[in-house]
Design a protein around this motif. Sequence first.
Motif, mmCIF file in Angstrom:
data_model
loop_
_atom_site.group_PDB
_atom_site.id
_atom_site.type_symbol
_atom_site.label_atom_id
_atom_site.label_comp_id
_atom_site.label_asym_id
_atom_site.label_seq_id
_atom_site.Cartn_x
_atom_site.Cartn_y
_atom_site.Cartn_z
ATOM 1 N N SER A 4 41.998 28.733 44.892
ATOM 2 C CA SER A 4 41.507 30.367 44.732
ATOM 3 C C SER A 4 40.622 30.419 43.856
ATOM 4 C CB SER A 4 42.880 30.990 44.422
ATOM 5 O OG SER A 4 43.421 30.965 43.333
ATOM 6 N N PRO A 5 39.709 31.689 44.131
ATOM 7 C CA PRO A 5 38.938 31.895 43.103
ATOM 8 C C PRO A 5 39.631 32.095 41.685
ATOM 9 C CG PRO A 5 38.448 33.068 44.824
ATOM 10 C CD PRO A 5 39.654 32.351 45.349
ATOM 11 N N ASP A 77 37.569 41.650 48.216
ATOM 12 C CA ASP A 77 36.839 40.531 48.600
ATOM 13 C C ASP A 77 37.343 39.388 48.301
ATOM 14 O OD1 ASP A 77 34.967 38.359 49.082
ATOM 15 O OD2 ASP A 77 33.292 39.696 48.536
ATOM 16 N N GLU A 79 36.726 36.276 48.179
ATOM 17 C CA GLU A 79 36.072 35.240 47.464
ATOM 18 C C GLU A 79 35.839 35.609 46.261
ATOM 19 O OE1 GLU A 79 33.387 33.180 51.158
ATOM 20 O OE2 GLU A 79 32.449 34.669 49.709
ATOM 21 N N ARG A 105 31.968 34.347 42.571
ATOM 22 C CA ARG A 105 32.170 34.262 44.074
ATOM 23 C C ARG A 105 32.357 32.612 44.237
ATOM 24 N NH1 ARG A 105 31.880 37.141 48.316
ATOM 25 N NH2 ARG A 105 30.790 38.902 47.354
ATOM 26 N N ARG A 107 33.880 29.889 47.252
ATOM 27 C CA ARG A 107 33.961 29.427 48.739
ATOM 28 C C ARG A 107 34.548 28.137 48.647
ATOM 29 N NH1 ARG A 107 29.050 31.155 50.573
ATOM 30 N NH2 ARG A 107 29.970 33.284 50.380
#
Length: 290
Positions: A4-5, A77, A79, A105, A107
Amino acid sequence: MSDSPREVFFRLSEGISDGRWTELGDLYAEDCVVEHPQRPPAGSRMTGRKAVADRFAATAGSIELKARDVVVHETTDPELVVAEFAYHGRHGERTFRSANVQVLRVRDGLIVHSRDYHDYLKMAAARDGLDALAAQYAPGSAPLPTSPEVTVSAPGSSPRGIIERLLHGVTNGEGAALAGLYAEDCHVTHPFHPTAPVLTGRDELRAHFAPARGARLRAHDLVTYQGQDPELIVSEFRYADRGGLFVLSNLFVTYIRDGLITRSRDYGDHLALAAGTSTLPELLDAARAA
């Protein structure tokens, strides 16, 4: 499943703290973009994993950084996360503590875009580099925004609407009236300024805004990130001097309840402001004394 971020941020932070500089490029996508909006004198931008990896490799052995007091804000968001933290650092025999923010961010488990804000004033002071830092600034060297100015377009009581009203009011010289956007028991700090006092309560905000601070500025390029905490909004924007002398990149971490700002940490570009208003010597003296 990809990290995860939040998990990717902690891998990056722990790698820096452990001094594993040559491994950090692997956390970035091949076509990543890394920006440092406040890097003296006018910000910087790197594109591509190799450029980022080379920058980290060049840092190896020159400084020690340990991340402390880490707070990761998750946003609506999926991301994107915003991380606030302090570096406890060492440069040679000198130690320092500096504030930092990253807008990250992620991805597919890799960083595709990062906007990194650091306390360049504090870090320069730690390496006896304040005079060299001052020499980087020249009036008019920063590119001026061409985008439209910030207007009040969101609902006035919404988090973004409150931020728009604040920036619009600053740039229109509304002065002490802006204190009405803050709660009676609000708490506001400026982490990148070496001597700025903590502002507590609406009366202190009224005195802070009374000189019509910012009347010579125009606000541009507002981007907001809504936290998963509904009271949290993170704002990035630029102030441009009406006379074309300087541009300031800023990030605010703000909590809003019942249409009023209760807490805000305002990461402003005090270096560029001081350089553009001929007060840089005073700011450097404050940094030396802090």
